[in-house]
Design an enzyme around this catalytic site. Structure first.
Site, PDB file in Angstrom:
ATOM      1  CG  ASN B 100       4.900   9.271   0.312  1.00 22.67           C
ATOM      2  OD1 ASN B 100       4.671   9.857  -0.058  1.00 22.67           O
ATOM      3  ND2 ASN B 100       5.173   7.866   0.164  1.00 22.67           N
ATOM      4  CB  VAL B 107      -2.415   6.015  -2.661  1.00 23.53           C
ATOM      5  CG1 VAL B 107      -1.259   4.857  -1.609  1.00 23.53           C
ATOM      6  CG2 VAL B 107      -3.822   6.012  -1.233  1.00 23.53           C
ATOM      7  CB  CYS B 108       1.792   9.239  -3.579  1.00 27.23           C
ATOM      8  SG  CYS B 108       2.913   9.365  -4.893  1.00 27.23           S
ATOM      9  CG  LEU B 109       2.725   2.277  -4.414  1.00 21.99           C
ATOM     10  CD1 LEU B 109       3.808   2.528  -2.674  1.00 21.99           C
ATOM     11  CD2 LEU B 109       1.580   1.332  -3.955  1.00 21.99           C
ATOM     12  CG  LEU B 149      -0.202  12.658  -2.439  1.00 21.51           C
ATOM     13  CD1 LEU B 149      -1.374  11.302  -2.705  1.00 21.51           C
ATOM     14  CD2 LEU B 149      -0.463  13.232  -3.936  1.00 21.51           C
TER      15      LEU B 149
END
Lengths: 108, 178
Positions: B100, B107-109, B149
């Site tokens: 992620n 950052v993939c959140l 990601l």
């Protein structure tokens, strides 16, 4: 028994001599806003007070009052109108329950 | 000739047109920064870049278990003036192997997504504390790598945990030593 004694004393002294007399009392009243959520979840100020932005800019209307109203959604969640109108520009959902936002009523 | 008073006057005139949200952000930050520091996960610490500016800081996550154990991962967090209508900008400043987080530090959140499609994105009821715990969870919960990601890392995690583990460790030793 107590009644009899009291009656006897009244007869003797011509006035009631009670075991307890009330000298002072303090009345306590409780109240709360008639809304489900009393703090605006967006700016974290009480909905009945002016929102953070209006406080910062000390906005007043022509009568010199804080001109910051509350808005209730169909979901019954309430926010400051100022806060909510900024948020719906990005996302037309209630920040608390994610339901589609539509105004139920406005005011104080 | 341009004098200071003229300049200030012009600045005030131009300011009045646009709505400046910085004071709102700063007022929110006073409370949120305090809350964040009180509720910080044990493996995390916060470093402010400038003690007078609560809007820019680095979160250091040092996992004590899991794949990234022993690493020290820095996240640069920038709370922009439009906060809390928009999420803070977060960039991972430590190179790491994570489904992620890209190697460039994106950052993939879901919480940090400005425009939410599924109702999982940013909401103004969120606070810095939620962001910190969200980032912290990237090193503990290995549940959702559905929309990664770093696709290569996600595939590796899915098909070969051993290879994934050794690559994570290799990156930790190369880039994330304290």
């Amino acid at each position: 028994m107590a009644d009899e004694n009291d009656n006897e004393r009244i007869d003797e002294n011509q006035r009631p001599d009670k075991m307890f007399t009330l000298k002072k009392w303090n009345a306590v009243a409780m109240w709360s806003w008639d809304v489900e959520c009393d703090t605006c979840a967006i700016c974290r100020v009480q909905v009945m007070d002016a929102c953070l932005r209006c406080q910062a800019e000390s906005k007043k209307d022509s009568y010199g009052k804080q001109d910051c109203v509350v808005v209730w959604g169909e979901c019954n969640h309430s926010f400051h109108y100022c806060c909510m109108s900024l948020w719906v520009k990005q996302n037309n959902r209630c920040p608390l329950c994610q339901q589609e936002w539509s105004i139920q009523r406005m005011g104080k | 000739m341009i004098t200071l008073s003229q300049r200030l006057k012009r600045k005030n005139d131009s300011d009045s047109g646009i709505v400046n949200r910085a004071p709102i952000r700063d007022r929110l930050l006073v409370k949120e920064a305090q809350e964040m520091s009180q509720l910080l996960p044990a493996s995390c610490s916060v470093q402010y870049h400038n003690e007078n500016d609560l809007s820019k800081f680095t979160l250091v996550v040092q996992p004590t278990e899991g794949y990234w154990e022993g690493g020290s991962f820095k996240f640069d967090i920038n709370v922009t003036e439009e906060y809390n209508m928009v999420p803070p900008l977060v960039k991972c400043a430590t190179k790491l192997w994570h489904p992620n987080i890209s190697e460039n530090g994106e950052v993939c959140l879901s919480l940090l997504r400005r425009h939410s499609v599924d109702g999982m994105g940013w909401s103004p009821i969120r606070r810095l504390n939620d962001v910190v715990w969200g980032l912290h969870a990237l090193f503990t919960d290995l549940l959702n790598f559905e929309d990664p990601l770093n696709v290569e890392a996600a595939d590796q995690f899915r098909y070969s945990k051993e290879d994934f583990k050794s690559k994570v460790t290799e990156y930790v030793l190369s880039y994330a030593r304290e």
